[in-house]
Design a protein around this motif. Sequence first.
Motif, mmCIF file in Angstrom:
data_model
loop_
_atom_site.group_PDB
_atom_site.id
_atom_site.type_symbol
_atom_site.label_atom_id
_atom_site.label_comp_id
_atom_site.label_asym_id
_atom_site.label_seq_id
_atom_site.Cartn_x
_atom_site.Cartn_y
_atom_site.Cartn_z
ATOM 1 N N VAL A 1 -16.742 117.947 -4.740
ATOM 2 C CA VAL A 1 -17.820 117.757 -3.777
ATOM 3 C C VAL A 1 -17.353 117.966 -2.340
ATOM 4 O O VAL A 1 -18.086 118.529 -1.510
ATOM 5 C CB VAL A 1 -18.494 116.370 -3.950
ATOM 6 N N LEU A 2 -16.144 117.528 -1.990
ATOM 7 C CA LEU A 2 -15.680 117.689 -0.611
ATOM 8 C C LEU A 2 -15.483 119.167 -0.262
ATOM 9 O O LEU A 2 -15.840 119.605 0.836
ATOM 10 C CB LEU A 2 -14.380 116.916 -0.395
ATOM 11 N N GLU A 3 -14.926 119.926 -1.205
ATOM 12 C CA GLU A 3 -14.777 121.367 -0.987
ATOM 13 C C GLU A 3 -16.145 122.027 -0.802
ATOM 14 O O GLU A 3 -16.309 122.917 0.041
ATOM 15 C CB GLU A 3 -14.051 122.008 -2.175
ATOM 16 N N SER A 4 -17.123 121.563 -1.577
ATOM 17 C CA SER A 4 -18.467 122.128 -1.479
ATOM 18 C C SER A 4 -19.124 121.766 -0.151
ATOM 19 O O SER A 4 -19.782 122.597 0.478
ATOM 20 C CB SER A 4 -19.330 121.632 -2.642
ATOM 21 N N GLN A 5 -18.950 120.521 0.280
ATOM 22 C CA GLN A 5 -19.521 120.094 1.554
ATOM 23 C C GLN A 5 -18.895 120.860 2.716
ATOM 24 O O GLN A 5 -19.586 121.228 3.670
ATOM 25 C CB GLN A 5 -19.338 118.588 1.736
ATOM 26 N N PHE A 6 -17.596 121.099 2.619
ATOM 27 C CA PHE A 6 -16.948 121.882 3.675
ATOM 28 C C PHE A 6 -17.495 123.309 3.684
ATOM 29 O O PHE A 6 -17.761 123.877 4.746
ATOM 30 C CB PHE A 6 -15.433 121.898 3.485
ATOM 31 N N ALA A 7 -17.672 123.894 2.505
ATOM 32 C CA ALA A 7 -18.220 125.246 2.409
ATOM 33 C C ALA A 7 -19.633 125.306 2.978
ATOM 34 O O ALA A 7 -19.996 126.274 3.661
ATOM 35 C CB ALA A 7 -18.216 125.716 0.953
ATOM 36 N N LEU A 8 -20.423 124.271 2.719
ATOM 37 C CA LEU A 8 -21.780 124.221 3.281
ATOM 38 C C LEU A 8 -21.722 124.098 4.803
ATOM 39 O O LEU A 8 -22.536 124.696 5.516
ATOM 40 C CB LEU A 8 -22.552 123.039 2.686
ATOM 41 N N GLY A 9 -20.757 123.307 5.287
ATOM 42 C CA GLY A 9 -20.581 123.200 6.732
ATOM 43 C C GLY A 9 -20.265 124.552 7.344
ATOM 44 O O GLY A 9 -20.832 124.929 8.385
ATOM 45 N N GLU A 10 -19.385 125.308 6.695
ATOM 46 C CA GLU A 10 -19.028 126.635 7.178
ATOM 47 C C GLU A 10 -20.242 127.576 7.153
ATOM 48 O O GLU A 10 -20.438 128.378 8.067
ATOM 49 C CB GLU A 10 -17.907 127.219 6.322
ATOM 50 N N TYR A 11 -21.039 127.450 6.105
ATOM 51 C CA TYR A 11 -22.246 128.283 5.978
ATOM 52 C C TYR A 11 -23.191 128.027 7.147
ATOM 53 O O TYR A 11 -23.651 128.971 7.816
ATOM 54 C CB TYR A 11 -22.933 127.973 4.652
ATOM 55 N N TYR A 12 -23.482 126.760 7.408
ATOM 56 C CA TYR A 12 -24.392 126.424 8.495
ATOM 57 C C TYR A 12 -23.799 126.779 9.857
ATOM 58 O O TYR A 12 -24.520 127.210 10.768
ATOM 59 C CB TYR A 12 -24.736 124.941 8.457
ATOM 60 N N PHE A 13 -22.483 126.602 9.997
ATOM 61 C CA PHE A 13 -21.830 126.926 11.267
ATOM 62 C C PHE A 13 -22.004 128.410 11.589
ATOM 63 O O PHE A 13 -22.320 128.777 12.727
ATOM 64 C CB PHE A 13 -20.344 126.560 11.202
#
Length: 235
Positions: free
Chosen positions: A136-148
Amino acid sequence: YYRIIDQQIDEIKKLLSSAKAERARADLLLRYAGLHVEKANLLKMILDQKYQKKVEELKSKDPNAGLMKVDYTPAQKLRNVAVQIYQQFLTEFPKEARRDQAYYFLGFNFFEIGNEKQGFEYYRRLTEEFPNSDYVLESQFALGEYYFEKNEFTKAATNYQSVIKGRNKRLALFATYKLSWCYYKLGQFDQALKGLVAIIRASQNTGQKTGLNIRLDAEARRDLILFYIETGNYK
């Protein structure tokens, strides 16, 4: 190593043709998909190395030579196969506990092949359906990168904050850095500065300097000066 992976892929393919037990088949499908991802990652590294060597050769002959693009098509084909296998796993085993693993690698590989929409969807499903997953943490970071990358800094910040609250120190430090940039983009300069200072202090306090700590420390110090200048605070 590449040949060993090929051998393992062939062996699992044979086993899948006769596997009847549900648990055994689920295990085999996940391993089968994972080997294709592993092979794709290895192939990408090989292609990058060949590209770098070619660039150095061209530059030695002509310093002004234009850069080529790396053709990742062979690796992308492997990722497409992996995607199909993970989707097959989800279809065959809709209630399997390891769906989070399939979601994560589907998200990762869809992003790698340039299908951000699909990749985002699988990362989102993972975070919503499996909040306690190891992925989940890897996924949340990836989502953060997507939105960024989409300049949606408020949404990016929310995901980075979730990563910081987790137990992965490496990701948390990187997320702190990216969160500082979110605050900067949102005009919350005090928060942005605090995040950079926190990274510098973490680097000073760490018992063992890692490559990431050193790199982020240098980036944070550089950006700290930039932020001060941009905000007109020259003290």
